[in-house]
Design a protein around this motif. Structure first.
Motif, PDB file in Angstrom:
ATOM      1  N   TYR A 157       7.317  59.635  30.491  1.00 13.83           N
ATOM      2  CA  TYR A 157       8.111  60.854  30.311  1.00 13.83           C
ATOM      3  C   TYR A 157       7.877  61.815  31.476  1.00 13.83           C
ATOM      4  O   TYR A 157       8.837  62.371  32.039  1.00 13.83           O
ATOM      5  CB  TYR A 157       7.758  61.536  28.991  1.00 13.83           C
ATOM      6  CG  TYR A 157       8.487  62.854  28.803  1.00 13.83           C
ATOM      7  CD1 TYR A 157       9.826  62.882  28.424  1.00 13.83           C
ATOM      8  CD2 TYR A 157       7.841  64.075  29.034  1.00 13.83           C
ATOM      9  CE1 TYR A 157      10.500  64.091  28.277  1.00 13.83           C
ATOM     10  CE2 TYR A 157       8.505  65.280  28.884  1.00 13.83           C
ATOM     11  CZ  TYR A 157       9.837  65.288  28.505  1.00 13.83           C
ATOM     12  OH  TYR A 157      10.506  66.475  28.379  1.00 13.83           O
ATOM     13  N   ARG A 205      23.928  71.385  22.541  1.00 17.82           N
ATOM     14  CA  ARG A 205      23.391  70.027  22.477  1.00 17.82           C
ATOM     15  C   ARG A 205      24.229  69.120  23.373  1.00 17.82           C
ATOM     16  O   ARG A 205      25.403  69.413  23.646  1.00 17.82           O
ATOM     17  CB  ARG A 205      23.409  69.487  21.044  1.00 17.82           C
ATOM     18  CG  ARG A 205      22.631  70.316  20.033  1.00 17.82           C
ATOM     19  CD  ARG A 205      21.130  70.189  20.236  1.00 17.82           C
ATOM     20  NE  ARG A 205      20.383  70.886  19.200  1.00 17.82           N
ATOM     21  CZ  ARG A 205      19.979  72.142  19.253  1.00 17.82           C
ATOM     22  NH1 ARG A 205      20.279  72.886  20.313  1.00 17.82           N
ATOM     23  NH2 ARG A 205      19.280  72.685  18.268  1.00 17.82           N
ATOM     24  N   VAL A 221      10.597  63.336  34.132  1.00 16.66           N
ATOM     25  CA  VAL A 221      10.797  64.775  34.376  1.00 16.66           C
ATOM     26  C   VAL A 221      10.739  65.075  35.867  1.00 16.66           C
ATOM     27  O   VAL A 221      11.602  65.788  36.418  1.00 16.66           O
ATOM     28  CB  VAL A 221       9.740  65.601  33.613  1.00 16.66           C
ATOM     29  CG1 VAL A 221       9.748  67.051  34.078  1.00 16.66           C
ATOM     30  CG2 VAL A 221      10.004  65.533  32.111  1.00 16.66           C
ATOM     31  N   GLN A 268      16.232  65.581  29.600  1.00 13.53           N
ATOM     32  CA  GLN A 268      15.835  66.984  29.453  1.00 13.53           C
ATOM     33  C   GLN A 268      16.408  67.821  30.592  1.00 13.53           C
ATOM     34  O   GLN A 268      16.907  68.935  30.377  1.00 13.53           O
ATOM     35  CB  GLN A 268      14.317  67.105  29.417  1.00 13.53           C
ATOM     36  CG  GLN A 268      13.821  68.513  29.133  1.00 13.53           C
ATOM     37  CD  GLN A 268      14.277  69.024  27.773  1.00 13.53           C
ATOM     38  OE1 GLN A 268      13.845  68.524  26.738  1.00 13.53           O
ATOM     39  NE2 GLN A 268      15.175  70.009  27.754  1.00 13.53           N
ATOM     40  N   ARG A 269      16.352  67.287  31.796  1.00 14.41           N
ATOM     41  CA  ARG A 269      16.903  67.987  32.965  1.00 14.41           C
ATOM     42  C   ARG A 269      18.423  68.133  32.829  1.00 14.41           C
ATOM     43  O   ARG A 269      18.980  69.213  33.097  1.00 14.41           O
ATOM     44  CB  ARG A 269      16.542  67.205  34.226  1.00 14.41           C
ATOM     45  CG  ARG A 269      17.264  67.627  35.498  1.00 14.41           C
ATOM     46  CD  ARG A 269      16.766  68.931  36.036  1.00 14.41           C
ATOM     47  NE  ARG A 269      17.359  69.196  37.357  1.00 14.41           N
ATOM     48  CZ  ARG A 269      17.412  70.388  37.916  1.00 14.41           C
ATOM     49  NH1 ARG A 269      16.897  71.437  37.298  1.00 14.41           N
ATOM     50  NH2 ARG A 269      17.966  70.550  39.102  1.00 14.41           N
ATOM     51  N   LYS A 284      12.190  63.699  22.001  1.00 12.54           N
ATOM     52  CA  LYS A 284      10.963  63.325  22.706  1.00 12.54           C
ATOM     53  C   LYS A 284       9.765  63.321  21.753  1.00 12.54           C
ATOM     54  O   LYS A 284       8.968  62.369  21.739  1.00 12.54           O
ATOM     55  CB  LYS A 284      10.722  64.288  23.862  1.00 12.54           C
ATOM     56  CG  LYS A 284       9.426  63.996  24.632  1.00 12.54           C
ATOM     57  CD  LYS A 284       8.545  65.212  24.665  1.00 12.54           C
ATOM     58  CE  LYS A 284       7.264  64.969  25.423  1.00 12.54           C
ATOM     59  NZ  LYS A 284       6.406  66.158  25.497  1.00 12.54           N
ATOM     60  N   LYS A 323      18.316  67.892  19.773  1.00 15.19           N
ATOM     61  CA  LYS A 323      18.062  68.288  21.153  1.00 15.19           C
ATOM     62  C   LYS A 323      17.007  67.358  21.745  1.00 15.19           C
ATOM     63  O   LYS A 323      16.226  66.724  21.015  1.00 15.19           O
ATOM     64  CB  LYS A 323      17.647  69.747  21.253  1.00 15.19           C
ATOM     65  CG  LYS A 323      16.362  70.136  20.546  1.00 15.19           C
ATOM     66  CD  LYS A 323      16.114  71.640  20.708  1.00 15.19           C
ATOM     67  CE  LYS A 323      14.809  72.052  20.026  1.00 15.19           C
ATOM     68  NZ  LYS A 323      14.561  73.499  20.160  1.00 15.19           N
ATOM     69  N   VAL A 324      16.968  67.297  23.073  1.00 18.58           N
ATOM     70  CA  VAL A 324      16.125  66.310  23.739  1.00 18.58           C
ATOM     71  C   VAL A 324      14.647  66.515  23.407  1.00 18.58           C
ATOM     72  O   VAL A 324      13.911  65.545  23.189  1.00 18.58           O
ATOM     73  CB  VAL A 324      16.358  66.341  25.264  1.00 18.58           C
ATOM     74  CG1 VAL A 324      15.388  65.399  25.975  1.00 18.58           C
ATOM     75  CG2 VAL A 324      17.800  65.963  25.588  1.00 18.58           C
ATOM     76  N   GLN A 325      14.185  67.758  23.335  1.00 22.80           N
ATOM     77  CA  GLN A 325      12.767  68.014  23.050  1.00 22.80           C
ATOM     78  C   GLN A 325      12.372  67.428  21.698  1.00 22.80           C
ATOM     79  O   GLN A 325      11.296  66.837  21.558  1.00 22.80           O
ATOM     80  CB  GLN A 325      12.480  69.511  23.073  1.00 22.80           C
ATOM     81  CG  GLN A 325      11.021  69.880  22.798  1.00 22.80           C
ATOM     82  CD  GLN A 325      10.051  69.324  23.817  1.00 22.80           C
ATOM     83  OE1 GLN A 325      10.292  69.405  25.016  1.00 22.80           O
ATOM     84  NE2 GLN A 325       8.945  68.757  23.355  1.00 22.80           N
ATOM     85  N   LEU A 369      14.168  60.023  28.701  1.00 25.50           N
ATOM     86  CA  LEU A 369      14.132  61.344  28.077  1.00 25.50           C
ATOM     87  C   LEU A 369      13.764  62.434  29.085  1.00 25.50           C
ATOM     88  O   LEU A 369      14.213  63.576  28.960  1.00 25.50           O
ATOM     89  CB  LEU A 369      13.148  61.342  26.907  1.00 25.50           C
ATOM     90  CG  LEU A 369      13.623  60.565  25.679  1.00 25.50           C
ATOM     91  CD1 LEU A 369      12.471  60.332  24.711  1.00 25.50           C
ATOM     92  CD2 LEU A 369      14.761  61.294  24.978  1.00 25.50           C
ATOM     93  N   GLU A 415      20.191  68.188  30.056  1.00 21.59           N
ATOM     94  CA  GLU A 415      20.464  69.157  28.999  1.00 21.59           C
ATOM     95  C   GLU A 415      20.243  70.584  29.497  1.00 21.59           C
ATOM     96  O   GLU A 415      21.050  71.488  29.199  1.00 21.59           O
ATOM     97  CB  GLU A 415      19.570  68.878  27.789  1.00 21.59           C
ATOM     98  CG  GLU A 415      19.880  69.759  26.581  1.00 21.59           C
ATOM     99  CD  GLU A 415      18.917  69.511  25.428  1.00 21.59           C
ATOM    100  OE1 GLU A 415      19.352  68.920  24.421  1.00 21.59           O
ATOM    101  OE2 GLU A 415      17.734  69.888  25.542  1.00 21.59           O
ATOM    102  N   ASP A 416      19.184  70.796  30.266  1.00 21.63           N
ATOM    103  CA  ASP A 416      18.897  72.137  30.786  1.00 21.63           C
ATOM    104  C   ASP A 416      20.022  72.621  31.702  1.00 21.63           C
ATOM    105  O   ASP A 416      20.446  73.786  31.626  1.00 21.63           O
ATOM    106  CB  ASP A 416      17.574  72.135  31.543  1.00 21.63           C
ATOM    107  CG  ASP A 416      16.355  71.975  30.636  1.00 21.63           C
ATOM    108  OD1 ASP A 416      16.494  72.182  29.406  1.00 21.63           O
ATOM    109  OD2 ASP A 416      15.275  71.634  31.155  1.00 21.63           O
TER     110      ASP A 416
END
Length: 387
Positions: free
Chosen positions: A365, A51, A369, A34-35, A82, A77-79, A30, A37-38
């Motif tokens: 996590y 998404r 990141v 997140q990276r 998570k 969404k990833v957040q 995850l 997806e950003d």
């Protein structure tokens, strides 16, 4: 894009996301996601509604990867995934079968953890969504292993699949939560999942898809997407197909030969699952690098290296059968010290690599990141594959 547009073979390019199994170590995946997806949101105008299911035409996973893949495929969404995952991990790995409860001895002999907390949480997540539901917004592949026939089953939501809606099988009616539960039914951790799949025998018994060559599902998803026996039939080629593969971290084997010689049956029994899973993952990684010209290639071993000059489909400079990105890292003190700016004891490393250690999920996590900030580059997602 609509679901049918994602699944269609009349347009290129196509994009695939493959998520490894690894128990609670999915928290590390995850961090990478997140990276990703950003980066992709930025490429698409910083649209808050973006998404990963908008970008990827097929998302697939094994075991814990199937949980995350299914959440992404329904538009989470990833957040949010998570946040859910951190709660889920504590619930499903928090209640072991108790050895002193004699009336539960049958369950104790079959599995370490109770399946009900996992099943309850999956039902909350996915409700009555079936594989045929358009609530699944893109292509989805959940990889499980059918224990009664010893065969790997890629459960897909493509209506053209042989077993989707026919006399041979009715996969379209399988509840999403049951498919995920089947993929995550790791032997010794959870009891197998029985599902009515239609066809002759109707009921099939499934165990974790990680008990196969597909714990790293990238190669399996390539096959699902391109082989003629499957309904997708997407075109290969460096400008036609992108596969992004995300791992859950790896333990590094460093054993003194004299200590290996002393191993007893119990020690071997504990080590064999991780040995087999790593072998399968490295085998898949070698083949995927052999088929592509990857900017994230790993050293496979001392003889073949990164396969820089090897391409099964022709010249390496032509890009191979696809664009391939693999994100993963070693979970050892040498790797983590410069990344996390701290020293790690071996007991702490063991805690991070243990697939059922829920207490490690937050740090895993954070590791994901920080690793992603170094490994996942914006230029990995070329203009060729922009929406």
């Amino acid at each position: 894009m609509t679901l049918s547009e994602h699944l269609s073979n009349n347009s290129s390019p196509k994009r695939i996301l493959a998520l490894d199994g690894g128990g609670i170590r999915g928290a590390l995946s995850l961090g990478y996601l997140q990276r990703i997806e950003d980066i992709l949101r930025k490429q698409n105008g910083n649209n808050k509604a973006f998404r990963l299911c908008d970008y990827f035409d097929l998302i697939g996973g094994t075991s814990t990867g199937s949980i995350i893949a299914s959440c992404l495929a329904i538009g989470m969404k990833v957040q949010d995934i998570k946040n859910m995952y951190m709660e889920l991990g504590d619930k499903i790995f928090g209640k072991k079968n108790k050895w002193w409860k004699i009336f539960e001895i049958d369950d104790l002999l079959k599995a370490t953890y109770k399946a009900k907390p996992l099943e309850d949480e999956l039902q909350k997540l996915f409700g009555d969504i079936k594989l045929e539901s358009e609530e699944i917004k893109t292509g989805l592949c959940i990889i499980a292993k059918r224990a009664d026939t010893n065969s790997v089953w890629p459960l897909i939501n493509h209506p053209g699949g042989k077993y989707f809606n026919s006399a041979d099988g009715l996969n379209k009616d399988i509840l999403l939560w049951k498919a995920v539960r089947a993929s995550a039914a790791a032997p010794t951790y959870f009891l197998p999942q029985v599902i009515d799949v239609g066809g002759g025998l109707h009921e099939a018994a499934f165990v974790d898809g990680g008990v196969s060559m597909a714990n790293n599902p990238a190669l399996q998803l390539l096959m699902v997407a391109t082989l003629q026996g499957f309904p997708f039939k997407w075109k290969c080629g460096a400008n036609n197909l992108l596969i992004v593969s995300v791992g859950t971290g790896m333990s590094r084997w460093k054993q003194i030969p004299a200590d290996v010689k002393k191993n007893n049956l119990l020690n071997w029994a504990k080590q064999l699952p991780d040995m087999f899973m790593q072998d399968a993952s490295w085998h898949n990684q070698a083949i995927m690098q052999w088929l592509s010209n990857s900017p994230t290639a790993w050293d496979i071993d001392g003889e073949i290296g990164k396969l820089e000059n090897d391409c099964i489909s022709g010249a390496k400079k032509d890009g191979g059968l696809m664009q391939y990105l693999r994100y993963n890292l070693w979970l050892d003190a040498e790797t983590l010290k410069p990344l996390m700016k701290k020293d790690y004891k071996q007991s702490e490393i063991d805690g991070l690599t243990e697939m059922s250690n829920a207490a490690s999920r937050f740090e895993l996590y954070d590791i994901g990141v920080k690793a992603a900030s170094k490994e996942v580059k914006e230029d990995h997602f070329a203009d060729t594959f922009k929406l």
